[in-house]
Design a protein around this motif. Structure first.
Motif, PDB file in Angstrom:
ATOM      1  N   GLY A 145       0.813  -1.203   0.000  1.00  0.00           N
ATOM      2  CA  GLY A 145       0.000   0.000   0.000  1.00  0.00           C
ATOM      3  C   GLY A 145       0.850   1.258   0.000  1.00  0.00           C
ATOM      4  N   ASP A 166      -2.794   3.137  12.947  1.00  0.00           N
ATOM      5  CA  ASP A 166      -3.077   1.919  12.186  1.00  0.00           C
ATOM      6  C   ASP A 166      -4.504   1.443  12.435  1.00  0.00           C
ATOM      7  OD1 ASP A 166      -0.609   1.784  10.970  1.00  0.00           O
ATOM      8  OD2 ASP A 166       0.279   0.483  12.498  1.00  0.00           O
ATOM      9  N   ARG A 180      -6.770   3.654  10.415  1.00  0.00           N
ATOM     10  CA  ARG A 180      -6.746   3.280   8.989  1.00  0.00           C
ATOM     11  C   ARG A 180      -7.591   2.047   8.737  1.00  0.00           C
ATOM     12  NH1 ARG A 180      -2.182   1.902   6.166  1.00  0.00           N
ATOM     13  NH2 ARG A 180      -2.939   2.982   4.320  1.00  0.00           N
ATOM     14  N   TYR A 181      -7.493   1.078   9.637  1.00  0.00           N
ATOM     15  CA  TYR A 181      -8.300  -0.144   9.484  1.00  0.00           C
ATOM     16  C   TYR A 181      -9.788   0.176   9.589  1.00  0.00           C
ATOM     17  CZ  TYR A 181     -10.246  -4.743  10.507  1.00  0.00           C
ATOM     18  OH  TYR A 181     -11.012  -5.878  10.483  1.00  0.00           O
ATOM     19  N   THR A 182     -10.142   1.044  10.563  1.00  0.00           N
ATOM     20  CA  THR A 182     -11.551   1.396  10.766  1.00  0.00           C
ATOM     21  C   THR A 182     -12.113   2.175   9.588  1.00  0.00           C
ATOM     22  OG1 THR A 182     -11.135   1.506  13.157  1.00  0.00           O
ATOM     23  CG2 THR A 182     -13.159   2.534  12.344  1.00  0.00           C
ATOM     24  N   ALA A 225     -10.953   2.176   6.442  1.00  0.00           N
ATOM     25  CA  ALA A 225     -10.646   1.596   5.128  1.00  0.00           C
ATOM     26  C   ALA A 225     -11.916   1.434   4.300  1.00  0.00           C
ATOM     27  CB  ALA A 225      -9.962   0.241   5.301  1.00  0.00           C
ATOM     28  N   GLU A 253     -14.746  -0.024   1.949  1.00  0.00           N
ATOM     29  CA  GLU A 253     -15.271  -1.362   1.704  1.00  0.00           C
ATOM     30  C   GLU A 253     -15.768  -1.460   0.265  1.00  0.00           C
ATOM     31  OE1 GLU A 253     -15.213  -3.847   3.740  1.00  0.00           O
ATOM     32  OE2 GLU A 253     -14.466  -2.772   5.497  1.00  0.00           O
ATOM     33  N   ASN A 289     -18.277   5.286   2.098  1.00  0.00           N
ATOM     34  CA  ASN A 289     -16.903   5.429   1.603  1.00  0.00           C
ATOM     35  C   ASN A 289     -16.577   6.881   1.291  1.00  0.00           C
ATOM     36  OD1 ASN A 289     -16.367   2.704   1.811  1.00  0.00           O
ATOM     37  ND2 ASN A 289     -16.837   2.252  -0.324  1.00  0.00           N
ATOM     38  N   THR A 336     -16.092   8.838   4.629  1.00  0.00           N
ATOM     39  CA  THR A 336     -14.847   8.503   5.332  1.00  0.00           C
ATOM     40  C   THR A 336     -13.593   8.838   4.528  1.00  0.00           C
ATOM     41  OG1 THR A 336     -14.952   6.223   4.458  1.00  0.00           O
ATOM     42  CG2 THR A 336     -15.941   6.641   6.628  1.00  0.00           C
ATOM     43  N   ARG A 361      -9.911   9.580   6.189  1.00  0.00           N
ATOM     44  CA  ARG A 361      -8.901   8.591   5.794  1.00  0.00           C
ATOM     45  C   ARG A 361      -7.643   9.280   5.275  1.00  0.00           C
ATOM     46  NH1 ARG A 361     -12.252   5.674   3.291  1.00  0.00           N
ATOM     47  NH2 ARG A 361     -11.917   6.412   1.172  1.00  0.00           N
ATOM     48  N   ASP A 385      -3.874   9.175   6.900  1.00  0.00           N
ATOM     49  CA  ASP A 385      -2.703   8.857   6.079  1.00  0.00           C
ATOM     50  C   ASP A 385      -1.658   9.969   6.167  1.00  0.00           C
ATOM     51  OD1 ASP A 385      -3.678   6.435   5.304  1.00  0.00           O
ATOM     52  OD2 ASP A 385      -4.251   7.040   3.273  1.00  0.00           O
TER      53      ASP A 385
END
Length: 440
Positions: free
Chosen positions: A50, A252, A255-257, A259, A261, A272, A275, A279, A283
């Protein structure tokens, strides 16, 4: 079109590129040391990293080259580096990293406090208490973790001081020579790796010894490994600190939360889209924190290598770097042994207990790797930028720095008798881990 390695091997001819003699590779790659023909014939099928991982790798290469040029003092043998003062983990970048990490943790605290206020002050008022509960839940998810001591479950064996007093005495001696404290616990598993980490609110230290690496090392290389791992704490690597390390962990999790979908409905597209901005902000924070800490972290790696060289001798520290280069081969040999035992092909068919002698066979495999294969792997590492992970300097740069140092005497020499005593204490753990490994 150049000739294949098989054709050159079969015909016994020289290099098809430059005509120089080509050594027979045997079960290893046949290649030309003069022009690097066929030095890297493997086709890599790796998952594309990534954005953040690509950034880490690029910065690791850039900083690795810069720091190698900056750290020009000898790494062993009484050179200037041997008596250099312990570097501060701070500096401008370190302080800004601490400020940013504190801000990130402050957001978590604000989420918890704000959620608690909404829950108490507006109980029974519309959806505000629900929002407060969600805010508290999010803060709990993002809270800094203090780590846990791994459980003794067969695949991992936990050794306390009373279980292995000679091992702990050696660890205390190495830690004292490095200038730091020892560990509270030792965890043994089959990994081709080793590390020192912390657990609990009081941040006690635990040493992880992966037998896949440990059993392939000479006694002096084991001292180098321990010197390197304890060196991280002696030199104050900020990324190992609870403050900055916890901030990376929180980001981290963010970022996972956040991300995106796979969107199959209008609602999922809307989520999406909503967020996307947070996001990008997360980053951006990760990029800034990487820039502030990665150079210092790589410097800490080089200094930990220096510590390993002073503790065990630069020759042993360089040998440790070579073992890291064949880590993939060692891991593959462990998998082969496990599969052979489970399918009763070769392993269990020859031995009543396929776990018996597993580590001896692994050590023999590592010892059988010829010098020309190590040289090839060093050149491949330079081409590919081999690293233990994206926070480490490239392995070939680390070894190059060690090889430039004066090969002086080691502070600690692990003689055969003492090494045998330590091995005897690890014998039960070795049997248990080997048995679980072949069972799968």
């Amino acid at each position: 079109m150049t000739e294949t390695a098989q054709a050159v091997r079969a015909a016994g001819r020289g290099c098809p590129e430059c005509g120089e003699p080509v050594a027979e590779g045997g079960r290893y790659v046949t290649w030309c040391a003069a022009c690097d023909w066929n030095v890297d014939p493997e086709v890599r099928d790796e998952e594309s990293p990534g954005r953040i991982e690509r950034l880490r790798r690029r910065l690791a290469r850039e900083y690795g080259e810069q720091l190698l040029a900056d750290l020009t003092d000898p790494v062993a043998g009484g050179g200037a580096d041997a008596h250099a003062p312990r570097p501060s983990p701070r500096g401008a970048a370190g302080w800004w990293a601490a400020v940013l990490a504190s801000t990130i943790h402050g957001i978590t605290v604000a989420l918890f406090a704000g959620g608690l206020w909404l829950l108490v002050a507006y109980w029974g008022v519309g959806a505000l208490p629900v929002l407060g509960g969600l805010s508290i839940g999010l803060a709990v998810v993002l809270r800094p973790r203090f780590g846990r001591l791994p459980k003794d479950d067969g695949r991992r064996v936990l050794l306390r001081r009373a279980d292995a007093p000679r091992l702990y005495a050696l660890l205390d001696e190495v830690a004292g020579a490095v200038g730091t404290s020892g560990v509270r616990a030792v965890v043994i598993d089959a990994d081709v790796n080793a590390s020192v980490s912390t657990y609990g609110l009081r941040q006690h230290r635990v040493l992880h010894i992966g037998l896949g690496l440990w059993e392939t090392l000479s006694p002096q290389e084991r001292i180098a490994l321990l010197g390197h791992e304890f060196g991280h704490y002696a030199h104050g690597d900020t990324r190992h600190s609870l403050l900055v390390g916890g901030a990376f962990q929180s980001l981290d999790t963010w970022r996972y939360t956040l991300a995106p979908e796979p969107a199959h409905s209008l609602t999922e597209h809307f989520v999406n889209l909503v967020t996307a901005l947070p996001r990008l902000l997360v980053d951006g924070l990760l990029v800034v924190l990487e820039h502030l800490t990665l150079r210092g972290s790589q410097r800490a790696e080089y200094l930990a290598d220096s510590t390993a060289a002073r503790t065990a001798g630069a020759e042993a520290a360089a040998g440790l770097m070579d073992r890291l280069l064949i880590g993939g081969s060692i891991a593959g040999e462990l998998r082969r042994e496990a599969v052979a035992a489970r399918t009763r092909i070769g392993g269990a068919a020859r031995r009543e207990d396929p776990a018996q002698g597993l580590w001896e066979r692994l050590a023999a495999h590592a010892a059988s790797v010829p010098d020309h294969e190590y040289e090839r792997l060093r050149r491949v590492a330079e081409r590919r930028g081999h690293q233990v992970d994206s926070t480490h300097p490239p392995t070939h740069l680390r070894r190059r720095r060690l090889s430039r140092g004066t090969l002086g005497g080691a502070q600690i020499v692990l003689d055969a008798a003492r090494a045998a005593e330590v091995d005897a204490e690890l014998d039960g753990a070795r049997r248990n881990v080997a048995r679980e490994l072949v069972r799968g």
